[in-house]
Design a protein around this motif. Structure first.
Motif, PDB file in Angstrom:
ATOM      1  N   ALA A 120       0.730  -1.126  -0.192  1.00 28.69           N
ATOM      2  CA  ALA A 120      -0.271  -0.020   0.037  1.00 28.69           C
ATOM      3  C   ALA A 120       0.891   1.411   0.121  1.00 28.69           C
ATOM      4  CB  ALA A 120      -1.067  -0.059   1.305  1.00 28.69           C
ATOM      5  N   GLU A 127      -4.510  11.243  -3.701  1.00 29.44           N
ATOM      6  CA  GLU A 127      -4.311   9.861  -4.543  1.00 29.44           C
ATOM      7  C   GLU A 127      -3.973  10.044  -5.933  1.00 29.44           C
ATOM      8  OE1 GLU A 127      -7.404   6.357  -5.727  1.00 29.44           O
ATOM      9  OE2 GLU A 127      -7.768   7.472  -3.856  1.00 29.44           O
ATOM     10  N   HIS A 144      -1.418  -2.440  -4.378  1.00 35.02           N
ATOM     11  CA  HIS A 144      -2.852  -3.039  -4.084  1.00 35.02           C
ATOM     12  C   HIS A 144      -3.689  -2.064  -3.746  1.00 35.02           C
ATOM     13  CE1 HIS A 144      -0.188  -6.787  -3.236  1.00 35.02           C
ATOM     14  NE2 HIS A 144      -1.160  -7.329  -4.263  1.00 35.02           N
ATOM     15  N   VAL A 145      -3.185  -1.111  -2.886  1.00 41.63           N
ATOM     16  CA  VAL A 145      -4.042  -0.108  -2.207  1.00 41.63           C
ATOM     17  C   VAL A 145      -3.145   1.272  -2.473  1.00 41.63           C
ATOM     18  CG1 VAL A 145      -5.037   0.855   0.014  1.00 41.63           C
ATOM     19  CG2 VAL A 145      -5.169  -1.884  -0.573  1.00 41.63           C
ATOM     20  N   VAL A 147      -3.869   4.990  -0.537  1.00 40.36           N
ATOM     21  CA  VAL A 147      -4.715   5.777   0.299  1.00 40.36           C
ATOM     22  C   VAL A 147      -3.852   7.257   0.388  1.00 40.36           C
ATOM     23  CG1 VAL A 147      -5.605   6.329   2.778  1.00 40.36           C
ATOM     24  CG2 VAL A 147      -5.391   3.693   1.734  1.00 40.36           C
ATOM     25  N   ARG A 166      -7.116   2.889   7.144  1.00 43.15           N
ATOM     26  CA  ARG A 166      -7.833   2.694   6.034  1.00 43.15           C
ATOM     27  C   ARG A 166      -6.915   1.754   4.930  1.00 43.15           C
ATOM     28  NH1 ARG A 166      -9.258   7.495   2.251  1.00 43.15           N
ATOM     29  NH2 ARG A 166      -9.951   5.669   0.828  1.00 43.15           N
ATOM     30  N   ALA A 167      -5.430   1.888   5.035  1.00 43.00           N
ATOM     31  CA  ALA A 167      -4.876   1.066   4.210  1.00 43.00           C
ATOM     32  C   ALA A 167      -5.073  -0.545   4.900  1.00 43.00           C
ATOM     33  CB  ALA A 167      -3.530   1.397   4.264  1.00 43.00           C
ATOM     34  N   GLN A 169      -7.106  -1.661   6.638  1.00 42.42           N
ATOM     35  CA  GLN A 169      -8.376  -2.402   6.388  1.00 42.42           C
ATOM     36  C   GLN A 169      -8.769  -2.736   5.011  1.00 42.42           C
ATOM     37  OE1 GLN A 169     -11.120   0.581   7.801  1.00 42.42           O
ATOM     38  NE2 GLN A 169     -10.499   0.120   9.862  1.00 42.42           N
ATOM     39  N   ALA A 170      -8.116  -1.928   3.934  1.00 41.47           N
ATOM     40  CA  ALA A 170      -8.331  -2.060   2.747  1.00 41.47           C
ATOM     41  C   ALA A 170      -7.431  -3.398   2.355  1.00 41.47           C
ATOM     42  CB  ALA A 170      -7.880  -1.156   1.704  1.00 41.47           C
ATOM     43  N   ASP A 172      -7.141  -6.102   4.196  1.00 46.52           N
ATOM     44  CA  ASP A 172      -7.931  -7.046   4.994  1.00 46.52           C
ATOM     45  C   ASP A 172      -6.702  -7.634   5.957  1.00 46.52           C
ATOM     46  OD1 ASP A 172      -9.948  -8.465   5.910  1.00 46.52           O
ATOM     47  OD2 ASP A 172      -9.719  -9.843   4.246  1.00 46.52           O
TER      48      ASP A 172
END
Length: 231
Positions: A120, A127, A144-145, A147, A166-167, A169-170, A172
């Motif tokens: 991330a 962004e 992958h992510v 933020v 947030r990252a 959680q994104a 997972d």
């Protein structure tokens, strides 16, 4: 200077991390290398002062555009949105002339991805500018992510843990299974607040002591060393 063990060595901090979160400005890209931050800050400062003269003294002389954005909150939501919009435009212009990624950064991102880790970018920059830079240099597919700066909420920029959470959680993942790598004390503070590991990138000599004092779990001056540790 290579690494500082701190609480963990660079190798062990990354070996125990299934997710790697990279700060953008510094570890990945020198955002304002081609378009100086001082020029952008001056433009934003003048606009803020024209909108709200009471902020003129506070913004005068500030060389960090992000600090001008933070100060715009003291006026109105309308000024925040206008400042944010101009800053995003300048950031996109800046990364187009910022040159190559930080030495070793491409390898670090690609190695993290190849190792099966979640990758991330967590940035106080927009962004849109992060995405534009990664795409320009063929790195977007390895991340992958992304933020970026919380829209319309500059108070949630790092050191606030919002973007880091947030990252995580994104991706997972659990926070304790992730590590945030950044070049500023605010990155270390955000990592601690979000309960991830914190790795300092001392890309300038004076940063080493500040990152150590902030409690970084490991410190490195080389993104190539990060790539090697990830491998």
């Amino acid at each position: 200077m290579g690494t500082d063990t701190g609480t963990d060595s660079l190798a062990s901090a990354l070996a125990s991390s299934s997710g790697v979160l990279f700060d953008f400005d510094g570890p990945i890209c020198h955002v304002f290398r081609g378009l100086p931050a001082t020029l952008v800050a001056r433009e934003l400062s003048q606009a803020v002062a024209e909108y709200d003269p009471t902020l003129s003294a506070k913004t005068e002389g500030i060389e960090d555009p992000l600090e001008i954005l933070r100060l715009s909150q003291q006026a109105s939501k309308r000024l925040v949105l206008a400042t944010e919009r101009t800053l995003q435009e300048r950031e996109i212009e800046a990364v187009a002339v910022a040159g190559d990624p930080t030495s070793g950064a491409s390898s670090a991102i690609q190695t993290a991805y190849a190792s099966g880790r979640g990758v991330a970018i967590v940035s106080n920059n927009s962004e849109q500018c992060v995405r534009a830079f990664l795409n320009r240099h063929g790195l977007l597919s390895y991340v992958h992510v992304i933020v970026g700066r919380p829209e319309h909420q500059p108070e949630r920029m790092k050191p606030h843990p919002y973007s880091v959470r947030r990252a995580v959680q994104a991706l997972d993942m659990r926070a304790e299974d992730c590590a945030l790598l950044g070049d500023s004390v605010t990155d270390i503070e955000a990592a601690h607040a979000a309960r991830t590991k914190a790795i300092g990138f001392a890309n300038k000599p004076h940063k080493y002591e500040a990152l150590r004092a902030a409690g970084a779990d490991a410190i490195t001056s080389s993104m190539s060393a990060v790539a090697e540790a990830l491998a």
